[in-house]
Design an enzyme around this catalytic site. Sequence first.
Site, PDB file in Angstrom:
ATOM      1  N   ASP A  13      69.634  -6.272 119.808  1.00 42.17           N
ATOM      2  CA  ASP A  13      70.735  -5.523 119.183  1.00 42.17           C
ATOM      3  C   ASP A  13      71.700  -4.921 120.200  1.00 42.17           C
ATOM      4  OD1 ASP A  13      69.535  -6.100 116.749  1.00 42.17           O
ATOM      5  OD2 ASP A  13      68.331  -4.277 116.789  1.00 42.17           O
ATOM      6  N   LYS A  16      75.082  -8.816 121.283  1.00 39.85           N
ATOM      7  CA  LYS A  16      75.238 -10.223 121.713  1.00 39.85           C
ATOM      8  C   LYS A  16      76.230 -10.952 120.812  1.00 39.85           C
ATOM      9  CE  LYS A  16      70.819 -10.719 121.104  1.00 39.85           C
ATOM     10  NZ  LYS A  16      70.385  -9.327 120.853  1.00 39.85           N
ATOM     11  N   GLY A  17      76.180 -10.640 119.497  1.00 35.55           N
ATOM     12  CA  GLY A  17      77.096 -11.296 118.551  1.00 35.55           C
ATOM     13  C   GLY A  17      78.537 -11.075 118.950  1.00 35.55           C
ATOM     14  N   LYS A  18      78.883  -9.837 119.278  1.00 39.62           N
ATOM     15  CA  LYS A  18      80.265  -9.549 119.670  1.00 39.62           C
ATOM     16  C   LYS A  18      80.634 -10.286 120.958  1.00 39.62           C
ATOM     17  CE  LYS A  18      83.624  -6.488 121.468  1.00 39.62           C
ATOM     18  NZ  LYS A  18      84.363  -5.261 121.550  1.00 39.62           N
ATOM     19  N   GLY A  40      69.736 -10.507 113.904  1.00 39.89           N
ATOM     20  CA  GLY A  40      70.904 -10.119 113.116  1.00 39.89           C
ATOM     21  C   GLY A  40      72.028  -9.863 114.096  1.00 39.89           C
ATOM     22  N   HIS A  41      72.977 -10.789 114.170  1.00 40.81           N
ATOM     23  CA  HIS A  41      74.073 -10.676 115.142  1.00 40.81           C
ATOM     24  C   HIS A  41      75.356 -10.356 114.385  1.00 40.81           C
ATOM     25  CE1 HIS A  41      71.736 -13.404 118.164  1.00 40.81           C
ATOM     26  NE2 HIS A  41      71.080 -12.320 117.820  1.00 40.81           N
ATOM     27  N   ARG A 143      49.839 -26.640 116.997  1.00 37.82           N
ATOM     28  CA  ARG A 143      50.122 -28.049 116.694  1.00 37.82           C
ATOM     29  C   ARG A 143      49.862 -28.436 115.235  1.00 37.82           C
ATOM     30  NH1 ARG A 143      46.898 -29.663 122.014  1.00 37.82           N
ATOM     31  NH2 ARG A 143      45.645 -28.038 121.087  1.00 37.82           N
ATOM     32  N   GLN A 224      67.222 -11.585 120.160  1.00 35.74           N
ATOM     33  CA  GLN A 224      66.338 -10.519 120.655  1.00 35.74           C
ATOM     34  C   GLN A 224      66.767 -10.124 122.083  1.00 35.74           C
ATOM     35  OE1 GLN A 224      64.424 -13.411 119.027  1.00 35.74           O
ATOM     36  NE2 GLN A 224      65.126 -12.298 117.253  1.00 35.74           N
ATOM     37  N   THR A 300      69.122  -6.691 110.281  1.00 36.28           N
ATOM     38  CA  THR A 300      68.308  -7.587 109.463  1.00 36.28           C
ATOM     39  C   THR A 300      67.485  -6.812 108.442  1.00 36.28           C
ATOM     40  OG1 THR A 300      68.212  -9.251 111.184  1.00 36.28           O
ATOM     41  CG2 THR A 300      66.439  -9.313 109.581  1.00 36.28           C
ATOM     42  N   ASP A 333      81.584   3.751 123.882  1.00 34.21           N
ATOM     43  CA  ASP A 333      82.222   4.772 123.039  1.00 34.21           C
ATOM     44  C   ASP A 333      81.223   5.662 122.304  1.00 34.21           C
ATOM     45  OD1 ASP A 333      81.952   2.037 121.819  1.00 34.21           O
ATOM     46  OD2 ASP A 333      82.259   3.193 119.981  1.00 34.21           O
TER      47      ASP A 333
HETATM   48  P1  GDP Z   1      73.073  -8.230 118.431  1.00 32.36           P
HETATM   49  O1  GDP Z   1      71.848  -8.471 117.619  1.00 32.36           O
HETATM   50  O2  GDP Z   1      72.791  -8.149 119.899  1.00 32.36           O
HETATM   51  O3  GDP Z   1      74.176  -9.192 118.128  1.00 32.36           O
HETATM   52  O4  GDP Z   1      73.600  -6.779 118.008  1.00 32.36           O
HETATM   53  P2  GDP Z   1      73.677  -6.184 116.501  1.00 32.36           P
HETATM   54  O5  GDP Z   1      74.774  -6.855 115.778  1.00 32.36           O
HETATM   55  O6  GDP Z   1      72.334  -6.178 115.877  1.00 32.36           O
HETATM   56  O7  GDP Z   1      74.010  -4.658 116.809  1.00 32.36           O
HETATM   57  C1  GDP Z   1      75.138  -4.272 117.521  1.00 32.36           C
HETATM   58  C2  GDP Z   1      76.004  -3.370 116.618  1.00 32.36           C
HETATM   59  O8  GDP Z   1      76.940  -2.670 117.403  1.00 32.36           O
HETATM   60  C3  GDP Z   1      76.835  -4.155 115.613  1.00 32.36           C
HETATM   61  O9  GDP Z   1      76.954  -3.389 114.446  1.00 32.36           O
HETATM   62  C4  GDP Z   1      78.188  -4.303 116.301  1.00 32.36           C
HETATM   63  O10 GDP Z   1      79.249  -4.448 115.374  1.00 32.36           O
HETATM   64  C5  GDP Z   1      78.289  -2.992 117.027  1.00 32.36           C
HETATM   65  N1  GDP Z   1      79.029  -3.012 118.299  1.00 32.36           N
HETATM   66  C6  GDP Z   1      79.100  -3.991 119.241  1.00 32.36           C
HETATM   67  N2  GDP Z   1      79.798  -3.565 120.315  1.00 32.36           N
HETATM   68  C7  GDP Z   1      80.159  -2.295 120.048  1.00 32.36           C
HETATM   69  C8  GDP Z   1      80.873  -1.286 120.807  1.00 32.36           C
HETATM   70  O11 GDP Z   1      81.285  -1.481 121.935  1.00 32.36           O
HETATM   71  N3  GDP Z   1      81.022  -0.076 120.199  1.00 32.36           N
HETATM   72  C9  GDP Z   1      80.560   0.203 118.965  1.00 32.36           C
HETATM   73  N4  GDP Z   1      80.756   1.416 118.481  1.00 32.36           N
HETATM   74  N5  GDP Z   1      79.889  -0.713 118.216  1.00 32.36           N
HETATM   75  C10 GDP Z   1      79.681  -1.941 118.781  1.00 32.36           C
HETATM   76  P1  IMO Z   2      68.594  -9.541 117.575  1.00 33.42           P
HETATM   77  O1  IMO Z   2      68.760 -10.996 117.904  1.00 33.42           O
HETATM   78  C1  IMO Z   2      65.886  -6.091 117.650  1.00 33.42           C
HETATM   79  C2  IMO Z   2      61.638  -6.910 116.989  1.00 33.42           C
HETATM   80  C3  IMO Z   2      61.002  -6.360 115.743  1.00 33.42           C
HETATM   81  C4  IMO Z   2      59.596  -6.103 116.252  1.00 33.42           C
HETATM   82  C5  IMO Z   2      59.365  -7.288 117.183  1.00 33.42           C
HETATM   83  C6  IMO Z   2      58.615  -8.442 116.546  1.00 33.42           C
HETATM   84  O2  IMO Z   2      69.396  -9.087 116.419  1.00 33.42           O
HETATM   85  O3  IMO Z   2      68.758  -8.714 118.804  1.00 33.42           O
HETATM   86  P2  IMO Z   2      59.329 -10.324 114.814  1.00 33.42           P
HETATM   87  O4  IMO Z   2      59.837 -10.228 113.418  1.00 33.42           O
HETATM   88  O5  IMO Z   2      60.256 -11.000 115.748  1.00 33.42           O
HETATM   89  O6  IMO Z   2      57.943 -10.867 114.904  1.00 33.42           O
HETATM   90  O7  IMO Z   2      59.206  -8.786 115.303  1.00 33.42           O
HETATM   91  O8  IMO Z   2      60.654  -7.738 117.583  1.00 33.42           O
HETATM   92  N1  IMO Z   2      62.848  -7.764 116.773  1.00 33.42           N
HETATM   93  C7  IMO Z   2      64.094  -7.363 117.032  1.00 33.42           C
HETATM   94  N2  IMO Z   2      64.563  -6.169 117.454  1.00 33.42           N
HETATM   95  N3  IMO Z   2      66.743  -7.130 117.484  1.00 33.42           N
HETATM   96  C8  IMO Z   2      66.281  -8.342 117.092  1.00 33.42           C
HETATM   97  O9  IMO Z   2      67.060  -9.443 117.057  1.00 33.42           O
HETATM   98  C9  IMO Z   2      64.908  -8.484 116.806  1.00 33.42           C
HETATM   99  N4  IMO Z   2      64.147  -9.506 116.382  1.00 33.42           N
HETATM  100  C10 IMO Z   2      62.882  -9.057 116.381  1.00 33.42           C
HETATM  101  O10 IMO Z   2      61.640  -5.167 115.317  1.00 33.42           O
HETATM  102  O11 IMO Z   2      59.574  -4.934 117.042  1.00 33.42           O
HETATM  103 MG    MG Z   3      70.753  -7.590 116.064  1.00 29.05          MG
END
Ligand code: GDP
Ligand code: IMO
Ligand code: MG
Length: 441
Positions: A13, A16-18, A40-41, A143, A224, A300, A333
């Site tokens: 989190d 990475k999506g951004k 969840g990106h 397997r 992750q 997610t 920020d």
């Molecule tokens: P990912 O899983 O690595 O793609 O990240 P997530 O989407 O799960 O979580 C990142 C959250 O931070 C999302 O809601 C983005 O829209 C938000 N986000 C990304 N960059 C920034 C930033 O620079 N500032 C703020 N305030 N929010 C951001």
């Molecule tokens: P993104 O790609 C943050 C965490 C779960 C749990 C552990 C194992 O959005 O960064 P799993 O369901 O994979 O067996 O859970 O990993 N986890 C994440 N935490 N961002 C994620 O994905 C995650 N995907 C799994 O919360 O601690």
């Molecule tokens: Mg995420």
Amino acid sequence: MPNIVVVGVQWGDEGKGKVVDVITPHVDVVVRYQGGNNAGHTVVVGREKYVLHSIPSGILHPGRRCVVGCGVVVDPGSLIEEMEALVQRGVTLDGNLFISRNAHLIMPYHPALDRASEAKLGRRRIGTTGKGVGPAYVDKAARVGIRMADLLDERLFREKLELNIAQKNRLLRDIYDAQTFSVEEILNPYLRYAGWLAPYITDTALLLSRWIDSGYDVLFEGAQGTMLDIDHGTYPYITSSSTTAGGAATGTGVPPTRIHGVIGVSKAYTTRVGGGPFPTEMSGAVGEAIRTRGNEYGATTGRPRRCGWFDAIVARYAVRINGLDAVALTKLDVLDQCETVKVCVGYRHRGEVLTEFPEDETVMAEAEPVYEDVSGWLASTNGAQNLADLPAKARHYLDRLEELIGVPFCLVSTGAQRAETILIEDSPLTRWFPSVRTSLF
Ligand code: GDP
Ligand code: IMO
Ligand code: MG
């Protein structure tokens, strides 16, 4: 022709999506190499917010080819839902989405086993997303897994399903006291999914090889983060795949010799969802304030994310394990209203100060952070597009982090929108993709 990996530095989190969304206009192909719909990106485009789970975030840019690699585990029902939602929002998938024949399927018994196993673990539960990702990788390693290509061969699919159902039902009934499954209740929906997905299932390793031969640039989108890696993370509180840069090769079939660089994505602080050690976790009002300002709730599962200060030990470990060339720092920020910002520069453990990440799980669990205090800037950085626009104290914070991490920043994100981005001049990113300068604003 650079092929670049984007990988999470912390516990996921990181944004990475951004970052993938910002780079995508400059590449031809975006490929996911591990994980599943536990990811969840989030990508924010104007007033629209997209959350991608199994499909690469690059799909939002028309004409970019998006690949779900062999290292990914796919829940076909959830994938189809995601596809339908994207199509409804005007995204074109046909001709842009390619799914590996070798990607393993998440079957209905996998989430059931995931939940049952978590319930049994009690206090030591991992806090998984409950999507069945771990049990699907268990079957892959054992397997007995069922792959995308098997969906296209009804006889083979039924045979493998029967074998699995016999085994899983014993596990569910005898070990976990949970509900069992019949072959028919899975076979029918999965054969329907097969009809849906067949046009997208292909030999993606061959495609990627040909595309790279013809000069296409490939971006590898990690899910992750480093600390959730099955080998290098905080085992056993990890996910079940190779989240780190090495996974980009095995999870796609693109050899390491054809990968040219790695960008790590890190928050300006730290979050973690689920159980496991987290030395810099904040308690009380400060943690709550960061959670609220950063909207730190899982993309997610909606679970509140645990929040903590930036951990330079973790960041330097991620540099070493992934061979990071540069770091994209996000969510600066969110710290705007902190009077003091803390940075963890060491772990105190039984009278000793450690400056390298301890691989030993009990050391990590007992580690006390050694903090350095940095004066907060108490001014808005939201939306800043130039380093020069930042308050001096925020620049000082960035300089100190860069010094501690040991690799340069390539961008600093100051908001969720594409344009809320500071691009660092003359960084690995601008050298790989010179046009990135022109497309952001
Ligand atoms: P990912 O899983 O690595 O793609 O990240 P997530 O989407 O799960 O979580 C990142 C959250 O931070 C999302 O809601 C983005 O829209 C938000 N986000 C990304 N960059 C920034 C930033 O620079 N500032 C703020 N305030 N929010 C951001
Ligand atoms: P993104 O790609 C943050 C965490 C779960 C749990 C552990 C194992 O959005 O960064 P799993 O369901 O994979 O067996 O859970 O990993 N986890 C994440 N935490 N961002 C994620 O994905 C995650 N995907 C799994 O919360 O601690
Ligand atoms: Mg995420």
